[in-house]
Design an enzyme around this catalytic site. Structure first.
Site, PDB file in Angstrom:
ATOM      1  CG  ASN A 167      -4.438   7.266   6.295  1.00  0.00           C
ATOM      2  OD1 ASN A 167      -5.353   7.897   5.749  1.00  0.00           O
ATOM      3  ND2 ASN A 167      -4.283   5.977   6.118  1.00  0.00           N
ATOM      4  N   GLY A 220      -4.861   2.763   6.553  1.00  0.00           N
ATOM      5  CA  GLY A 220      -3.736   2.687   7.471  1.00  0.00           C
ATOM      6  C   GLY A 220      -3.311   1.269   7.791  1.00  0.00           C
ATOM      7  CB  THR A 253      -0.918  -0.004   1.245  1.00  0.00           C
ATOM      8  OG1 THR A 253      -1.674  -1.209   1.245  1.00  0.00           O
ATOM      9  CG2 THR A 253      -1.861   1.172   1.227  1.00  0.00           C
ATOM     10  CB  SER A 277       6.914  -9.828  -6.298  1.00  0.00           C
ATOM     11  OG  SER A 277       5.777 -10.018  -5.508  1.00  0.00           O
ATOM     12  CG  HIS A 325      -5.400   8.271  10.310  1.00  0.00           C
ATOM     13  ND1 HIS A 325      -6.126   7.366   9.574  1.00  0.00           N
ATOM     14  CD2 HIS A 325      -4.207   7.642  10.584  1.00  0.00           C
ATOM     15  CE1 HIS A 325      -5.418   6.248   9.422  1.00  0.00           C
ATOM     16  NE2 HIS A 325      -4.256   6.396  10.011  1.00  0.00           N
ATOM     17  CB  CYS A 332      -0.419   7.532   9.483  1.00  0.00           C
ATOM     18  SG  CYS A 332      -1.113   6.024  10.173  1.00  0.00           S
TER      19      CYS A 332
END
Lengths: 371, 371, 371, 371
Positions: free
Chosen positions: C349, C190, C19, C45, C262, C158
């Site tokens: 965030n 998050g 992410t 990967s 957030h 965050c």
């Protein structure tokens, strides 16, 4: 002429405080040649600063200079409106009919997102990626109403728009369609603000949107049909000349807990037999080019239809912003056990499904000398 | 015999820690005669207290006595299972095949929610409100496998179940259907836990559920079809005797941000011409009675199909709990411009769409002397 | 030097498929001088095209040239990484410790979003709008580890980041704080992907995020504290020289059904008595300027803190995109019956709360000659 | 007397078509001795069948006999109301003041969920699990107003209710509290219907609820305080006799995308020093018993406070239905670095937070001979 070289054109916005009006402002405040000159709203707001009377719900701030403008009543003689070459209407249907007519009668050009004149035999119903050719009826509209400049052009219902773009690509490549069955999963923003109560839609689906199914079933044939040769009448997809009959369209419309982006699950049957293969259909979507792109108008997307390869796409949250919300996404193209082909389509209902279409229609009209 | 007078019947649950397993526990812990005697899960959980190894996600607490039970491995010889008259399986498909077979081979009766044996020519695929008559193949299943007691009965995929109940009502009243087109809007609970990531579904629709469309398209004909006269073979809705052909079914399946409750938008065409009127269709839904109701089994709903009059119903959040989640809701019955009739249906995917069906199937089997 | 005139600097991304890694790519692919040269991920990967192994979840497409890059293992000697001046780490904490250390040992500069080195006495924990002065410890970090170029800089958690920016503004204007109590309402992003199960968060609040409260309570004092005069040790907001003691911080952390952004509800008490007035506090927020802005680094927001006047703002959906997600929003500044002042703060965030901070920290380091 | 043996008592409902009114109906239609005799709503609905004028939004159907009742105007002389022993008011604050007063003046007993009389020095503000002793002021209320039977009792704001139940448990066990800081995450149902627009709350938090913080900060002291010895005045938690001062309460209130269930994050400081340990606090919550339970009134929960052991509980979706929504859930009891203890609490805002409290208050009054 490159967009940035065009002379500035003054435009007004009717229903400027509403959901569609806010999108008009967001899009037009950065437009290369349309310049916002007037903001119209109800008499409750008129006379006050725009930023004071608007519950702005977009995730970009109100453009500073727009926030300071004084809101006018929606009257063609109001300060600001009388100098406009075009007015964009995001009015609610309950007032749009009279106000838009008054502006047209005052020789103003109206590009409307409201439904009131969509079925009017003199008014084009234009999805800019599909049928800008319908603008040819404007001289007839003006002459019937004894107007020299004023006219009304409407764009389609948001969910109709998302459907007819891929249908147009199919008809362009493979000839007339016979049958279309679509189920829509529509975003809450389509209902305006405050619109859908959160108690109705959190953890829920509402399997009904008043009037929506009828709009899709009717508008599709006006948009995908042609003008009779005299340019005075729409053929509603029934033309002995072109050997077309109205497409049989059936729609199921539902509301889902999505903020922006209408999804459609579509099954289609061609009149042609055998029908095109899945690969040919996919290619037709990918290669679809439209007049708005050929004319290079500023709001035209680079690609009219984006074909998605991943099996779980398009998705509203991830794909509605593609090409600034001005394209239609298509995916999951596959055989339909009942009809010929089924697929999923997605449109940003507040941009291409609403404000972007009105603006792009006007841009095309500029190119055609109608503004 | 009144349910409360039946002798207690010991039952086991396979996959007891999973989403469907939790529902089995919730429903069976208050069952009038099925008594939970064994809980099976993976070897990771075996040997431990149920409450310690389960991430319980229902809004009623774990029944105290169940929480204290020790989880077993899913083996027919495990303590607890060997005394069971029935095991209910909420196992995932990747392990259900072998485990369920092992239990059957050990002469246990298996009522399974897994997909593995749904297409098996010896195993009935039963929606309890539709085709419990398919239990007649059990003697043949046993004899083919040289078993005296053991057998497997499956119930249908959750979205198939929601569809075939109203279809059964239509076929019962008006004869065979020719064509069915359905778009489903399915709840996240259908994917188990953790299942759908919140990042994939908040403010979003996922227009694809792997294998789901194929299940609906195939299972419908097995369920709505009959058994050939010898009670040894399913006719899959193709019978020269009954003059039926397989129904043409096409499904679009989508995932929406709804916790429980699958909605379906359905269009159907009858073989009979002229088709029934909308009023007749509505009446057929309202009057639909099924064998589970006639037998008075404890999980049978008072009404198999609830017809909603309000134009925006059924809705998952408001209607999924009707009749304890054991009925199908139907609404918006209207003409379809393409086929004969269209309507909306709704099922509680975790109750009638899963655990309730397995349990009701077993209850019917009790009445028929098969347990 | 204007950003566009800087020489291109090659950078790598660790954890590129995750992410935070996706955000690094989105932001760095349009960066004026950082140029992505290597993408690192797990061995599963490695060796494959980025677009093939990544479940991309952003609403802008994978930049074409990035999608075609081959993913490397996260090893400093891997093709691509060895030429990098900086690597940005979006690695999960369970692997970040060793990998980041290996890169540092290989004399690479690491800007990390992971938590592993935040409490390390040699590693600065930098919120770029607050304490880039902590970069002064880098020479000491290098010398302690016998490195000439390599070092690690971390950015904060965050939710800590969203809190300390307004706190820094308050301390700058009014001197040390004594007490801070904050309740956070944190977005699902998050937790990464797949992260929070939809079954856990739809129509729900989860009043617990593992380790989060401790992070806020501890990190705040490291960030808002200074370096001792030798530039070899952090004072953790306890300095006889500056007459400061650690701020008493108490945090309640909750997860809510919000995608990005957030929100924090904050009450603060100053050491100074009488405390500043509400008007003075508001002014301090509005006038807060930071070093990142003074240096004019490309990712610095025009405004570090945006003060909202409407009583119901900031809101995540409407305000998280302000200044490209690189600022903190503050609103509802009012008296607290228990402490001195209470207010609401909001941070994006995934941008200022994660990738943007790492990048801005590196940009500042470039200006300071540390890259 | 066992509830089922009590004589039937006729009750009316004011504001019967609204959100709270619907809950009153749902709860009272199965009540052992209160019997719905009159439904009052605005003149727009009066004279019509209840089911025709109500947008029913609960997931249980309208009880059949209630649906057929004719709605009355909210006037004490209206058919049905004049025979009632009690009326329950779910009226909006803008009309509740006058209507409730009119009913009281007509010698009717009013149990109100509206805020209008909560601060009235003659009216008790009762959370049934906390301070039914405040009913002792009723004789004084009647005498001051020259009434023989009529009076008004209010219950608290929904979020106040969720907070004061655990606070009462703490004060009962450990003496007066000094300070309370709470942040609430409140459900949309608290705002009624249509209430919160979906565009405001999907993927969002609204960090403001008008008047809510003030209610919590003020009501807490009236509820947790006592009556002066004359039973004619509330001490608002300031009593030289009991050596108490008003608790310092500070509230941050937010709206989150949750349907039902208000969550609170609470930090508290005791006056007593040293404060109780975490284990003692937990025990005090678990052992809390209240008068409603001692009296055995039908709506009293088996447990007033449910303490959750799992670190991520209570959660609204999973825990709001415990004890039929009539208890408060508490979890995450831990030390607060700033105050003594912090914890999470949860209340079903539409049941114990509204209708259930009014009903339970009236049940207690029945036991005390006040009805």
């Amino acid at each position: 002429m490159a967009p940035q070289d065009r002379q500035q054109i003054k435009v007004g916005i009717l229903g400027a405080t509403g959901t569609v009006g806010q999108r008009f402002i967001q899009l037009l405040s950065v437009h290369p040649y349309f310049k916002i000159n007037a903001l119209g709203a109800s008499s409750r707001s008129a006379g006050q600063q725009y930023s004071k009377v608007t519950r702005w719900k977009l995730n970009t701030p109100i453009p500073k200079e727009i926030g300071q403008m004084v809101v006018q009543e929606c009257q063609p003689e109001a300060e600001g409106f009388k100098d406009c070459a075009v007015v964009f209407s995001g009015l609610d249907a309950d007032v749009a009919g009279n106000i838009e007519q008054a502006f047209r009668s005052a020789e103003l050009v109206v590009y409307s997102n409201a439904k009131n004149y969509r079925r009017d035999p003199l008014c084009p119903l234009i999805v800019p990626l599909v049928n800008p050719s319908h603008l040819s009826i404007i001289p007839h509209q003006r002459s019937q109403l004894n107007l020299s400049k004023g006219y009304i052009v409407t764009n389609a219902n948001c969910s109709t728009t998302g459907l007819v773009v891929p249908l147009a690509a199919l008809e362009k490549a493979f000839g007339p369609l016979e049958t279309v069955l679509v189920t829509t999963l529509q975003a809450i923003s389509g209902a305006g603000y405050p619109g859908v109560s959160s108690l109705d839609i959190l953890d829920n689906v509402v399997p009904h949107i008043g009037g929506e199914e009828e709009k899709i079933e009717w508008e599709t044939n006006k948009i995908l049909g042609g003008l009779k040769s005299s340019d005075t009448e729409f053929d509603l997809h029934a033309s002995s000349e072109n050997n077309t009959k109205p497409i049989n369209v059936s729609a199921h419309c539902t509301r889902v807990p999505v903020i922006d982006g209408h999804t459609g699950c579509v099954s289609v049957k061609f009149t042609r037999s055998p029908p095109p293969s899945i690969a040919e259909v996919e290619q037709a979507f990918r290669e679809f080019k439209c007049e708005a792109q050929d004319l290079g108008v500023p709001s035209a997307p680079e690609q009219a239809i984006v074909v998605h390869d991943l099996p779980d796409r398009p998705q509203p949250r991830l794909d509605r912003d593609l090409h600034n919300g001005a394209c239609v996404s298509v995916g999951r193209i596959r055989e339909c056990p009942v009809f010929d082909v089924k697929f999923v389509c997605l449109i940003d209902n507040v941009r291409l499904g609403a404000a972007t279409s009105s603006i792009m229609n006007a841009e095309i009209a500029v190119e055609k000398g109608l503004i």
